[in-house]
Design an enzyme around this catalytic site. Structure first.
Site, PDB file in Angstrom:
ATOM      1  N   ALA A  75      39.910 -42.568  88.359  1.00  0.00           N
ATOM      2  CA  ALA A  75      40.795 -44.393  88.499  1.00  0.00           C
ATOM      3  C   ALA A  75      39.236 -44.373  86.682  1.00  0.00           C
ATOM      4  O   ALA A  75      38.117 -43.202  86.694  1.00  0.00           O
ATOM      5  CB  ALA A  75      39.972 -45.290  88.782  1.00  0.00           C
ATOM      6  N   GLN A  77      37.380 -46.774  86.736  1.00  0.00           N
ATOM      7  CA  GLN A  77      36.493 -47.488  87.023  1.00  0.00           C
ATOM      8  C   GLN A  77      35.417 -45.782  88.271  1.00  0.00           C
ATOM      9  O   GLN A  77      34.689 -46.681  88.915  1.00  0.00           O
ATOM     10  CB  GLN A  77      36.069 -48.999  86.918  1.00  0.00           C
ATOM     11  CG  GLN A  77      35.868 -49.460  86.017  1.00  0.00           C
ATOM     12  CD  GLN A  77      34.180 -49.771  85.807  1.00  0.00           C
ATOM     13  OE1 GLN A  77      33.605 -49.549  86.124  1.00  0.00           O
ATOM     14  NE2 GLN A  77      34.935 -49.923  83.827  1.00  0.00           N
ATOM     15  N   SER A  78      35.852 -45.317  88.170  1.00  0.00           N
ATOM     16  CA  SER A  78      35.847 -43.615  89.230  1.00  0.00           C
ATOM     17  C   SER A  78      34.044 -43.714  89.454  1.00  0.00           C
ATOM     18  O   SER A  78      33.137 -43.310  88.494  1.00  0.00           O
ATOM     19  CB  SER A  78      36.169 -42.770  89.142  1.00  0.00           C
ATOM     20  OG  SER A  78      35.692 -41.647  90.364  1.00  0.00           O
ATOM     21  N   ASN A  79      33.517 -44.540  90.803  1.00  0.00           N
ATOM     22  CA  ASN A  79      32.012 -43.810  90.378  1.00  0.00           C
ATOM     23  C   ASN A  79      31.584 -42.395  90.906  1.00  0.00           C
ATOM     24  O   ASN A  79      30.532 -41.633  89.894  1.00  0.00           O
ATOM     25  CB  ASN A  79      31.777 -44.600  91.721  1.00  0.00           C
ATOM     26  CG  ASN A  79      31.434 -45.857  91.764  1.00  0.00           C
ATOM     27  OD1 ASN A  79      31.205 -46.765  91.045  1.00  0.00           O
ATOM     28  ND2 ASN A  79      32.457 -46.305  92.977  1.00  0.00           N
ATOM     29  N   ALA A  81      33.104 -39.651  88.823  1.00  0.00           N
ATOM     30  CA  ALA A  81      33.360 -39.274  87.572  1.00  0.00           C
ATOM     31  C   ALA A  81      31.718 -39.704  87.294  1.00  0.00           C
ATOM     32  O   ALA A  81      31.570 -38.790  86.682  1.00  0.00           O
ATOM     33  CB  ALA A  81      34.555 -40.173  86.962  1.00  0.00           C
TER      34      ALA A  81
END
Ligand code: PLP
Length: 332
Positions: A75, A77-79, A81
């Site tokens: 997403a 706000q992916s942690n 990523a």
């Protein structure tokens, strides 16, 4: 206790020492259950979090395959990523993120604060996409282009949750067993958030291989259930094969609770926000709005509803995600 040898899977080094375990004194007293917290959120690399344990194996494999580029999906706000971007840069890979606009929020901070700032600081290339299918199509296209230029791409799936990434939480389970022995404690339950299943799956595999008996409870961070439990079962069984075990788990081994997950992925309910404030005010520890606040709410509710009994000892794994707080200022 049985031991296992995972040395044949090469790892890059992102974690120097076991994450600490602390007793939550004030909250334990208030609820009548001893809650301990394992601070995987405090790993020194890239603002910490559970994905680092998986990335040790995944980037180890990328090096083995002599990849030049690492791609992953998440997403906005992916942690996962963000940690993949930071860790990949540390080992000299080019990094491209395929970030999905899948969470129904409109606030600008969701698109330009929190994890996005960290991705920008390490100069990750970001492709915005609408959904998983579009992400994987875009990945295939970019891959062809890079291969034409003689590069080699290593693709990490959503959350780093395949069998190889899951081994990071097999390691974590063995780490917990050692720590509880050193602390002369016996945990009754390990609780964690679950999003893509790798953390939960790895803990279940560790429990199976070590022949120890701590219960494991995973709290889904979105209400949609079926696929997560099935995916967790699949990667846990594949991880057991990687560990040369002949044991095969069944659906009852990877049950996921979705009672306290709120309305959707990436959308906290008021009671999740209350949990963030409760822990911050009593213990000085911050949970994130997407994952850990939901799982910790589930834990508190299970205690209140006597699903977790008075006097039990619970270990909650803080899986990270704090940069997400700054993407959701409207809640605070
Ligand atoms: C990804 C993530 C989780 C979920 O872990 P999975 O292995 O994907 O189930 C939990 N907490 C945080 C902060 C995360 O970033």
């Amino acid at each position: 206790m049985k031991r296992i040898n995972l040395k044949k899977y090469p790892k890059v080094k992102l974690i120097e020492q076991p994450s600490s375990i602390y007793h939550l004194k004030r909250i334990s007293k208030a609820v009548g259950v001893d809650i301990y917290i394992k601070r995987d959120d405090l790993f020194p690399v890239g603002f910490g979090g559970n994905k680092l344990r998986k990335l040790e194996y995944l980037l180890g494999e990328a090096e083995k395959q002599k990849a030049t580029h690492v791609f992953t999906v998440g997403a906005i706000q992916s942690n996962h990523a963000r940690m993949t971007a930071i860790a990949a840069k540390m080992f000299g890979f080019e990094i491209e993120l395929f970030l999905k606009k899948s969470v129904p929020v409109k606030e600008g901070s969701y698109f330009n604060n929190g994890n996005i700032i960290l991705n920008n600081i390490v100069n990750a290339t970001i492709h915005e996409v609408t959904d998983n299918e579009k992400a994987y199509r875009a990945i295939e296209e970019r891959k062809l282009t890079i291969e034409k230029e003689s590069g080699k791409v290593y693709v990490i799936p959503v959350g780093g949750s395949n069998a190889l990434g899951t081994l990071g939480y097999v390691d974590c389970y063995f780490e917990i067993i050692k720590q509880q022995n050193d602390m002369r404690l016996q945990f009754d339950l390990i609780a964690t958030a679950s999003g893509s299943g790798g953390t939960h799956g790895g803990l279940v595999v560790g429990k199976t291989l070590s022949e120890t008996k701590i219960n494991i409870k995973a709290y889904n961070v979105e209400p949609d259930q079926g696929e997560l439990a099935l995916h967790t079962l699949k990667i846990a069984n594949e991880a057991l094969e990687l560990c040369e075990s002949k044991i095969s788990l069944s659906a009852s081994d990877t049950v996921v609770s979705n009672e306290y997950s709120g309305t959707a992925y990436g959308i906290p309910s008021d009671f999740h926000i209350d949990t963030i404030k409760f822990l911050a005010k009593n213990e000085g520890i911050f949970l994130d709005p997407v994952y850990t606040s939901k799982a910790f709410t589930g834990l508190l509710m299970d205690i209140q509803n006597n699903v977790i009994k008075k006097g039990e000892k619970v270990l909650y794994i803080h899986t990270g995600g704090m940069p997400g707080i700054f993407a959701y200022p409207q809640y605070f």
